[in-house]
Design an enzyme around this catalytic site. Sequence first.
Site, PDB file in Angstrom:
ATOM      1  N   ASN A  96      43.771  39.018  34.003  1.00 57.82           N
ATOM      2  CA  ASN A  96      45.074  38.873  34.671  1.00 57.82           C
ATOM      3  C   ASN A  96      46.140  38.546  33.632  1.00 57.82           C
ATOM      4  O   ASN A  96      45.845  38.420  32.451  1.00 57.82           O
ATOM      5  CB  ASN A  96      45.001  37.821  35.788  1.00 57.82           C
ATOM      6  CG  ASN A  96      44.720  36.429  35.256  1.00 57.82           C
ATOM      7  OD1 ASN A  96      45.504  35.885  34.494  1.00 57.82           O
ATOM      8  ND2 ASN A  96      43.589  35.854  35.653  1.00 57.82           N
ATOM      9  N   ASP A 118      39.592  35.364  40.975  1.00 55.79           N
ATOM     10  CA  ASP A 118      38.984  35.009  42.259  1.00 55.79           C
ATOM     11  C   ASP A 118      37.593  35.608  42.413  1.00 55.79           C
ATOM     12  O   ASP A 118      36.776  35.104  43.169  1.00 55.79           O
ATOM     13  CB  ASP A 118      39.890  35.490  43.402  1.00 55.79           C
ATOM     14  CG  ASP A 118      41.160  34.653  43.476  1.00 55.79           C
ATOM     15  OD1 ASP A 118      41.054  33.425  43.277  1.00 55.79           O
ATOM     16  OD2 ASP A 118      42.250  35.226  43.683  1.00 55.79           O
TER      17      ASP A 118
END
Length: 403
Positions: free
Chosen positions: A212, A280
Site C-alpha cells: 500500500n 487487511d
Amino acid sequence: MLHNKRILLIVAGGIAAVKVPDLIRRLRERGASVRCILTKGGAQFVTPLSLAALSGQHVYQDLFSLTDESEMGHIRLSREADIILVAPATADMIAKMSHGIADDLATTALLATDKPVMIAPSMNVMMWTHPAVQVNLETLKARGVSVFGPGAGDLACGEVGDGRMAEVMDLVSALGRHFQKQRGDGALARFRIVVTSGPTIEPIDPVRYIANRSSGKQGHAIAAALADMGAQVTLVSGPTQEADPDGITVVKVETAAQMLKAVRAALPCDIAVCAAAVADWHVADVSKIKLKKSTAPPRINLAPNPDILATLAQPGKQRPSLVIGFAAETSDVIEKAKIKRAEKNCDWIVANDVSPGSGTFGSENNTVHVITAEGVQNWPTMTKREVAEKLADLVATFAAKKL
Ligand code: C5P
C-alpha cells in the site's frame, strides 16, 4: 534525536571544512535534512557541488544572488531551520558574529535568525587562545550561542594544541543532545513505547507482493518525537524509505504476521501507537515458485490478517495503559474513526483524510483529528513532524496525570 530535524549548516573558510561532507552524510543517515550556506572562504576548501550532492539541496552562497533570493530569501533561509550550525567557525566568523557584522549571506542569516545557533570553532592554537577570539566567544556564549569544541591535537598548520574542529560524530551527538534537551527534558523517560509504522507487504510468490501507499513518515516521526522526550521506543516498521531514527530500537518486518510477532516480543510496554498501514489480507496460498504468465491469470485467495491494534487493545494483563490507533478514511472521517475507536477498544484514535485530493500519503503534511474519551480535537494542517511533536506532548500530559 535528529529524525526530521532541519539543520542550516554554515560552512566557513577553514581547513576543517573538508570534514563537512562526512558531517552531512552522518546527519542525513539519522534522518536530518541539511541545507548549506557556503562562504567564499569555505568554497576554497569544499565545492558547492559536493555539498549539494550530499545534502540533496541547493547550496546558498551569495547574498545578492537573484537565483538564491528568489528561490529562498535569506530571512526565510535563517528561519526555516531548527538549528544553525556553523562548522567550521573561523576566528573571522566568530568576530563577525560577535560584532553583528552582516556582510555576506552567512553572517546576514546569523543575524536574522530566531533559531538556536551552535558553532564548532576551528583555527590555529595561537589564534584560538588570542584574547580577541576568547572575548568574542564569551560575547557569543552570553547571547546563548553553544560553542562545541575545539579539541586538542595536531593542527593542519603543523602546530599542536587546541584548535581542531570537534570530530564529526561528536558534533552529531551534540546536536542530538540539543534536540533531546529542547523536547521536554525527558518527560517520557520512564516509559516504554511501541510504535508501528509504514506499510506491510504481503507476498504473492517469491517476487511479487501486495503493498500500500504508506510512506512511514508519520509513524517514524512519532517514534522520533517520543524518543526525543526520553521514552524507550521500539519501532516496528514495514518497508519504508525513512531513515532509522536515532536512539530507537528498530525492528524491520514485511508482513502483518511478522509485525504482530515483533510487537508481541516488545511487550510489556506502557504505551502503544499503531500508525502502520497494515494490510487487511494476506495471500492464503503463497506460491513457493514464481507464478508463470499463463493464458488464465492466477486466482489469488486472500485471508484476513490479524488486527494488531485490536489485539494490543484487548483487555488483559499485557494491555498497554494507553493504546493509540490511526484511522485513514476517505469520507466521514470523524464518525468512522469514533466507531473504530469503540470497535478496536483503543483509547485514542488519530483520524485523517487520505482521499486522493488530500495529498496525505507520502507528503510532508497531515491534517488530523484526535478522538479521545473526552471528545474530538481538530488540529490544523501541519507537517507530519509537527503532528508527531503535538501528539508526543499530548502523550506526555496524559502520562504525567494518569501513569
Ligand atoms: O481498520 P483500519 O485498518 O482502518 O484501522 C486502522 C488502525 O488499525 C491503525 O491504527 C492501524 O495501525 C491498525 N491496524 C492494525 N492491524 C491491522 C489493521 C489495522 O494494527 N491488521
